[in-house]
Design a protein around this motif. Structure first.
Motif, PDB file in Angstrom:
ATOM      1  N   VAL A  98       0.851  -1.187   0.000  1.00 27.89           N
ATOM      2  CA  VAL A  98       0.000   0.000   0.000  1.00 27.89           C
ATOM      3  C   VAL A  98       0.893   1.247   0.000  1.00 27.89           C
ATOM      4  N   SER A  99       0.458   2.260  -0.748  1.00 30.23           N
ATOM      5  CA  SER A  99       1.219   3.511  -0.817  1.00 30.23           C
ATOM      6  C   SER A  99       1.357   4.147   0.552  1.00 30.23           C
ATOM      7  N   THR A 100       2.512   4.732   0.780  1.00 32.54           N
ATOM      8  CA  THR A 100       2.762   5.458   2.026  1.00 32.54           C
ATOM      9  C   THR A 100       2.788   6.953   1.706  1.00 32.54           C
ATOM     10  N   PRO A 101       2.625   7.803   2.718  1.00 32.90           N
ATOM     11  CA  PRO A 101       2.735   9.246   2.449  1.00 32.90           C
ATOM     12  C   PRO A 101       4.073   9.616   1.798  1.00 32.90           C
ATOM     13  N   LEU A 102       5.153   8.972   2.212  1.00 32.56           N
ATOM     14  CA  LEU A 102       6.449   9.240   1.602  1.00 32.56           C
ATOM     15  C   LEU A 102       6.437   8.837   0.129  1.00 32.56           C
ATOM     16  N   GLY A 103       5.917   7.674  -0.174  1.00 34.52           N
ATOM     17  CA  GLY A 103       5.850   7.202  -1.556  1.00 34.52           C
ATOM     18  C   GLY A 103       4.996   8.106  -2.423  1.00 34.52           C
ATOM     19  N   LEU A 104       3.879   8.573  -1.882  1.00 40.03           N
ATOM     20  CA  LEU A 104       3.010   9.476  -2.632  1.00 40.03           C
ATOM     21  C   LEU A 104       3.700  10.819  -2.878  1.00 40.03           C
ATOM     22  N   THR A 105       4.441  11.284  -1.887  1.00 37.45           N
ATOM     23  CA  THR A 105       5.183  12.543  -2.050  1.00 37.45           C
ATOM     24  C   THR A 105       6.246  12.388  -3.132  1.00 37.45           C
ATOM     25  N   ILE A 106       6.971  11.288  -3.085  1.00 37.55           N
ATOM     26  CA  ILE A 106       7.980  11.026  -4.115  1.00 37.55           C
ATOM     27  C   ILE A 106       7.304  10.916  -5.482  1.00 37.55           C
ATOM     28  N   GLY A 107       6.161  10.246  -5.539  1.00 43.91           N
ATOM     29  CA  GLY A 107       5.413  10.134  -6.790  1.00 43.91           C
ATOM     30  C   GLY A 107       4.997  11.489  -7.332  1.00 43.91           C
TER      31      GLY A 107
END
Length: 149
Positions: A98-107
């Motif tokens: 599942v996406s994490t806030p960090l992953g979404l920010t990087i995305g």
């Protein structure tokens, strides 16, 4: 050759704009699958790099200043960065995928980098128009020049 540089830089700008449309197509495709972003990927990894090299080549053939030739090739570096950002975003998921806030920010940086690349291409196109003598005159300058001191 300078007018050809204008045309190819405009084509590159159109292809970059298309890239955003193709990203939206992938984002709105249901059901989502690995091939939802196929056109976005092909355009970004094949068409844009080829057109960027051709644009830089035309800039050189048009005897553009070295700075403009370098600016014309810069989108390749930004395009190379795109899959790296996407991989980092994908790697930043939790244990269940599942996406994490960090992953979404990087995305989100993927989109920001795309915007920066478009801005560079707009600058290249404007400079190409100026080099070819096709840039519109600035009416504000003309007004200032005719006003009494």
């Amino acid at each position: 050759m300078r007018k050809a540089f204008v045309v190819i830089s405009l084509l590159l700008l159109v292809v970059f704009a298309l890239q955003f449309v193709l990203a939206a197509v992938g984002g709105f495709t249901r059901p989502t699958g690995d091939d939802a972003y196929a056109l976005h990927s092909v355009n970004g990894m094949v068409v844009i790099p080829i057109l960027t090299v051709v644009t830089a080549l035309f800039a050189a053939l048009a005897k553009a200043p070295g700075r403009l030739i370098a600016l014309a090739i810069l989108p390749i570096g930004l395009v190379v960065l795109q899959p790296l950002i996407a991989m980092l975003a994908e790697a930043s998921t939790d244990a269940s995928g599942v996406s994490t806030p960090l992953g979404l920010t990087i995305g989100g940086l993927h989109a920001l980098n795309g915007i920066i690349a478009v801005h560079v291409v707009v600058g290249v196109h404007r400079a190409a128009r100026k080099l070819a003598g096709l840039a519109p005159t600035d009416a504000r300058v003309a007004v200032r020049e005719t006003e009494p001191a």
